[in-house]
Scaffold this motif. Structure first.
Motif, PDB file in Angstrom:
ATOM      1  N   GLN A 111       0.977  -1.190   0.062  1.00 57.19           N
ATOM      2  CA  GLN A 111       0.142   0.061   0.197  1.00 57.19           C
ATOM      3  C   GLN A 111       0.866   1.337   0.020  1.00 57.19           C
ATOM      4  O   GLN A 111       1.392   1.748   1.040  1.00 57.19           O
ATOM      5  CB  GLN A 111      -0.898  -0.092   1.099  1.00 57.19           C
ATOM      6  CG  GLN A 111      -2.358   0.604   0.886  1.00 57.19           C
ATOM      7  CD  GLN A 111      -2.488   2.014   0.978  1.00 57.19           C
ATOM      8  OE1 GLN A 111      -1.472   2.699   0.331  1.00 57.19           O
ATOM      9  NE2 GLN A 111      -3.386   2.705   1.776  1.00 57.19           N
ATOM     10  N   ALA A 112       1.187   1.826  -1.109  1.00 59.05           N
ATOM     11  CA  ALA A 112       1.664   3.090  -1.243  1.00 59.05           C
ATOM     12  C   ALA A 112       0.840   4.027  -2.118  1.00 59.05           C
ATOM     13  O   ALA A 112       1.393   4.874  -2.943  1.00 59.05           O
ATOM     14  CB  ALA A 112       3.048   2.912  -1.706  1.00 59.05           C
ATOM     15  N   VAL A 113      -0.384   3.788  -2.073  1.00 53.02           N
ATOM     16  CA  VAL A 113      -1.306   4.472  -3.169  1.00 53.02           C
ATOM     17  C   VAL A 113      -0.826   4.431  -4.490  1.00 53.02           C
ATOM     18  O   VAL A 113      -0.386   3.602  -5.120  1.00 53.02           O
ATOM     19  CB  VAL A 113      -1.571   5.758  -2.492  1.00 53.02           C
ATOM     20  CG1 VAL A 113      -3.133   6.312  -2.848  1.00 53.02           C
ATOM     21  CG2 VAL A 113      -1.639   5.814  -0.888  1.00 53.02           C
ATOM     22  N   CYS A 114      -0.957   5.793  -5.049  1.00 52.98           N
ATOM     23  CA  CYS A 114      -0.607   5.640  -6.614  1.00 52.98           C
ATOM     24  C   CYS A 114       0.872   5.251  -6.728  1.00 52.98           C
ATOM     25  O   CYS A 114       1.181   5.000  -8.025  1.00 52.98           O
ATOM     26  CB  CYS A 114      -0.595   7.238  -7.157  1.00 52.98           C
ATOM     27  SG  CYS A 114      -2.390   7.777  -6.907  1.00 52.98           S
ATOM     28  N   SER A 115       1.758   5.259  -5.943  1.00 57.30           N
ATOM     29  CA  SER A 115       3.057   4.873  -6.046  1.00 57.30           C
ATOM     30  C   SER A 115       3.269   3.422  -5.781  1.00 57.30           C
ATOM     31  O   SER A 115       4.317   2.725  -6.030  1.00 57.30           O
ATOM     32  CB  SER A 115       4.048   5.528  -4.896  1.00 57.30           C
ATOM     33  OG  SER A 115       3.934   6.995  -5.317  1.00 57.30           O
ATOM     34  N   GLY A 116       2.102   2.929  -5.505  1.00 56.98           N
ATOM     35  CA  GLY A 116       2.238   1.475  -5.380  1.00 56.98           C
ATOM     36  C   GLY A 116       2.947   0.459  -6.215  1.00 56.98           C
ATOM     37  O   GLY A 116       3.714  -0.563  -5.691  1.00 56.98           O
ATOM     38  N   PHE A 117       2.562   0.727  -7.384  1.00 55.14           N
ATOM     39  CA  PHE A 117       3.400  -0.384  -8.524  1.00 55.14           C
ATOM     40  C   PHE A 117       4.992   0.010  -8.532  1.00 55.14           C
ATOM     41  O   PHE A 117       5.390  -1.055  -8.563  1.00 55.14           O
ATOM     42  CB  PHE A 117       2.718  -0.042  -9.890  1.00 55.14           C
ATOM     43  CG  PHE A 117       3.232  -1.015 -10.739  1.00 55.14           C
ATOM     44  CD1 PHE A 117       2.871  -2.438 -10.936  1.00 55.14           C
ATOM     45  CD2 PHE A 117       4.198  -0.633 -11.722  1.00 55.14           C
ATOM     46  CE1 PHE A 117       3.521  -3.147 -11.768  1.00 55.14           C
ATOM     47  CE2 PHE A 117       4.858  -1.431 -12.479  1.00 55.14           C
ATOM     48  CZ  PHE A 117       4.256  -2.860 -12.698  1.00 55.14           C
ATOM     49  N   SER A 286      -2.212   2.427 -12.865  1.00 59.59           N
ATOM     50  CA  SER A 286      -2.203   3.451 -13.821  1.00 59.59           C
ATOM     51  C   SER A 286      -0.812   2.908 -14.700  1.00 59.59           C
ATOM     52  O   SER A 286      -0.840   2.879 -16.119  1.00 59.59           O
ATOM     53  CB  SER A 286      -2.066   4.656 -13.640  1.00 59.59           C
ATOM     54  OG  SER A 286      -0.889   5.199 -13.043  1.00 59.59           O
ATOM     55  N   ILE A 287       0.320   2.832 -14.084  1.00 64.93           N
ATOM     56  CA  ILE A 287       1.583   2.515 -14.770  1.00 64.93           C
ATOM     57  C   ILE A 287       1.577   1.043 -15.399  1.00 64.93           C
ATOM     58  O   ILE A 287       1.581   1.114 -16.853  1.00 64.93           O
ATOM     59  CB  ILE A 287       2.711   2.743 -13.806  1.00 64.93           C
ATOM     60  CG1 ILE A 287       3.081   4.192 -13.603  1.00 64.93           C
ATOM     61  CG2 ILE A 287       4.080   2.061 -14.453  1.00 64.93           C
ATOM     62  CD1 ILE A 287       4.162   4.291 -12.517  1.00 64.93           C
ATOM     63  N   PRO A 288       1.005  -0.022 -14.851  1.00 65.81           N
ATOM     64  CA  PRO A 288       0.990  -1.035 -15.532  1.00 65.81           C
ATOM     65  C   PRO A 288      -0.004  -1.082 -16.669  1.00 65.81           C
ATOM     66  O   PRO A 288      -0.020  -1.888 -17.676  1.00 65.81           O
ATOM     67  CB  PRO A 288       0.612  -2.309 -14.552  1.00 65.81           C
ATOM     68  CG  PRO A 288       0.197  -1.560 -13.489  1.00 65.81           C
ATOM     69  CD  PRO A 288       0.790  -0.243 -13.550  1.00 65.81           C
ATOM     70  N   LEU A 289      -1.029  -0.667 -16.485  1.00 67.82           N
ATOM     71  CA  LEU A 289      -2.158  -0.071 -17.508  1.00 67.82           C
ATOM     72  C   LEU A 289      -1.540   0.447 -18.840  1.00 67.82           C
ATOM     73  O   LEU A 289      -1.768  -0.141 -19.854  1.00 67.82           O
ATOM     74  CB  LEU A 289      -3.343   0.623 -17.055  1.00 67.82           C
ATOM     75  CG  LEU A 289      -4.395  -0.220 -16.392  1.00 67.82           C
ATOM     76  CD1 LEU A 289      -5.487   0.823 -15.902  1.00 67.82           C
ATOM     77  CD2 LEU A 289      -5.100  -0.976 -17.526  1.00 67.82           C
ATOM     78  N   ALA A 290      -0.637   1.348 -18.593  1.00 61.95           N
ATOM     79  CA  ALA A 290      -0.001   2.209 -19.684  1.00 61.95           C
ATOM     80  C   ALA A 290       1.036   1.460 -20.262  1.00 61.95           C
ATOM     81  O   ALA A 290       1.187   1.340 -21.421  1.00 61.95           O
ATOM     82  CB  ALA A 290       0.289   3.413 -19.028  1.00 61.95           C
ATOM     83  N   LEU A 291       1.870   0.463 -19.622  1.00 62.15           N
ATOM     84  CA  LEU A 291       2.723  -0.470 -19.936  1.00 62.15           C
ATOM     85  C   LEU A 291       2.074  -1.318 -20.848  1.00 62.15           C
ATOM     86  O   LEU A 291       2.559  -1.813 -21.977  1.00 62.15           O
ATOM     87  CB  LEU A 291       3.464  -1.058 -19.086  1.00 62.15           C
ATOM     88  CG  LEU A 291       4.574  -0.308 -18.083  1.00 62.15           C
ATOM     89  CD1 LEU A 291       5.153  -0.921 -16.850  1.00 62.15           C
ATOM     90  CD2 LEU A 291       5.788   0.355 -18.755  1.00 62.15           C
ATOM     91  N   ALA A 292       0.881  -2.074 -20.244  1.00 58.09           N
ATOM     92  CA  ALA A 292       0.453  -3.075 -21.216  1.00 58.09           C
ATOM     93  C   ALA A 292      -0.118  -2.458 -22.425  1.00 58.09           C
ATOM     94  O   ALA A 292      -0.246  -3.313 -23.720  1.00 58.09           O
ATOM     95  CB  ALA A 292      -0.755  -3.712 -20.336  1.00 58.09           C
ATOM     96  N   THR A 293      -0.618  -1.204 -22.337  1.00 58.98           N
ATOM     97  CA  THR A 293      -1.063  -0.356 -23.650  1.00 58.98           C
ATOM     98  C   THR A 293       0.009  -0.291 -24.765  1.00 58.98           C
ATOM     99  O   THR A 293      -0.398  -0.468 -26.042  1.00 58.98           O
ATOM    100  CB  THR A 293      -1.881   0.797 -23.250  1.00 58.98           C
ATOM    101  OG1 THR A 293      -2.984   0.500 -22.453  1.00 58.98           O
ATOM    102  CG2 THR A 293      -2.277   1.529 -24.577  1.00 58.98           C
ATOM    103  N   ALA A 294       1.038   0.241 -24.206  1.00 60.41           N
ATOM    104  CA  ALA A 294       2.079   0.369 -25.156  1.00 60.41           C
ATOM    105  C   ALA A 294       3.000  -0.764 -25.616  1.00 60.41           C
ATOM    106  O   ALA A 294       3.483  -0.620 -26.840  1.00 60.41           O
ATOM    107  CB  ALA A 294       3.128   1.525 -24.594  1.00 60.41           C
TER     108      ALA A 294
END
Length: 324
Positions: A111-117, A286-294
């Motif tokens: 749990q680090a909120v938006c930095s979690g990933f 958000s980051i893994p979603l963006a990575l998967a998209t790209a």
């Protein structure tokens, strides 16, 4: 020789329901133009009742495993980054583990909120680099729609639901920047800023779930400064320069923050992966979603240098440099 955490699979999952700015404007005092101008967001996905965080996380995990040509039993570490778990306990990661049929190794939430990933990826990298695990699933999954105050136009327009995942495998490298895998990670936190981005509830404090509260201007100011500093540290310690970055994949919080950070670092806009328009802010997802998209559309290719960064409530922030 050294062990590197190499990304060998990537996947994501989004709820079926799409909530547009136009629909939001019928719910709160806002407009499509107002939201786009201030955030760059046009739409976001909202989870149905049965689409819990663990459901989205499991879907993303299955997609990442499929892209890696693996199955659940091939994984011996699962870390889920989330601020919106199904239950206070058990961890979402253990639910994913059970669903995938992976019954060995460790599974826990971060749990680090938006930095979690970024925090979860860094933690998994330490396990793999130390030889304590062979393959890891690192997942960011959120159902932030469950903790939004849908009468507060300053926050409810920003967030969405979703999940993304990567599969990491420990592989031998030469200890050089030419190695594939996670090359450098940097994590930071400053707990003095709780009141600027937080949820006003919790099991111990109020015995309620609570709603997200945010001081947007303060978050913006700290985000650009803090993120630039940690990335500049990455450049200084690795010797990598901004023009060597193939893809900059930032936390998708707000288009203005993304643009301002890229400008401050000297990274050309053509090398910035932006998905906030379609997903909104999905926090740890958000980051893994963006990575998967790209990855899916062919932008990110093996051998390229990928820089990720995020900042979340707390404040927490961090970055990682990866050769794909």
């Amino acid at each position: 020789m050294t062990l590197r955490s190499v990304v060998i699979g990537c996947g994501h999952s989004l709820p079926e329901r799409v909530l547009t700015n136009a629909e939001l404007s019928t719910m709160v005092d806002t407009s499509d133009e107002w939201i786009i101008e201030r955030t760059g967001i046009r739409r976001r996905h909202i989870a149905a009742k049965e689409e819990t965080t663990s459901v989205l996380a499991t879907r993303a995990a299955r997609a990442a495993l499929a892209s890696a040509g693996l199955s659940g039993p091939d994984i011996d570490l699962i870390i889920v980054a989330t601020a919106t778990p199904d239950y206070t306990f058990p961890a979402v990661a253990t639910q994913v583990q059970a669903a995938l049929g992976s019954h060995t190794g460790a599974a826990f939430d971060m749990q680090a909120v938006c930095s979690g990933f970024v925090y979860a990826l860094t933690t998994a990298d330490k396990f793999l680099a130390a030889g304590a695990a062979r393959r890891a699933l690192v997942i960011g999954a959120e159902t932030f729609s469950r903790i939004l105050d849908w009468t507060d136009r300053t926050t409810c327009v920003l967030f969405g639901d979703g999940a993304g995942a990567v599969v990491l495998e420990a592989r031998r490298g030469d200890g050089e920047l030419t190695d594939r895998g996670v090359l450098s990670t940097h994590l930071r936190a400053d707990g003095r800023h709780l009141d600027k981005l937080f949820v006003d509830g919790g099991p111990s404090a109020t015995a309620t779930t609570g709603h997200l509260r945010m001081e947007g201007k303060e978050v913006f100011r700290h985000a650009v400064t803090c993120l630039a500093e940690t990335i500049e540290e990455t450049f200084r310690l690795t010797g990598v320069t901004a023009d060597q970055i193939d893809w900059f994949v930032p936390h998708q919080a707000n288009r203005r923050i993304i643009d301002a950070t890229a400008r401050k670092l000297g990274i050309d806009a053509s090398r910035v992966v932006v998905t906030v328009e379609d997903h909104g802010n999905t926090s740890a997802a958000s980051i893994p979603l963006a990575l998967a998209t790209a990855c899916a559309d062919g932008r990110i290719k093996p051998g390229q240098l990928v820089l990720i960064e995020a900042m979340g409530g707390g404040f927490t922030w961090g970055s990682a440099l990866i050769r794909w």
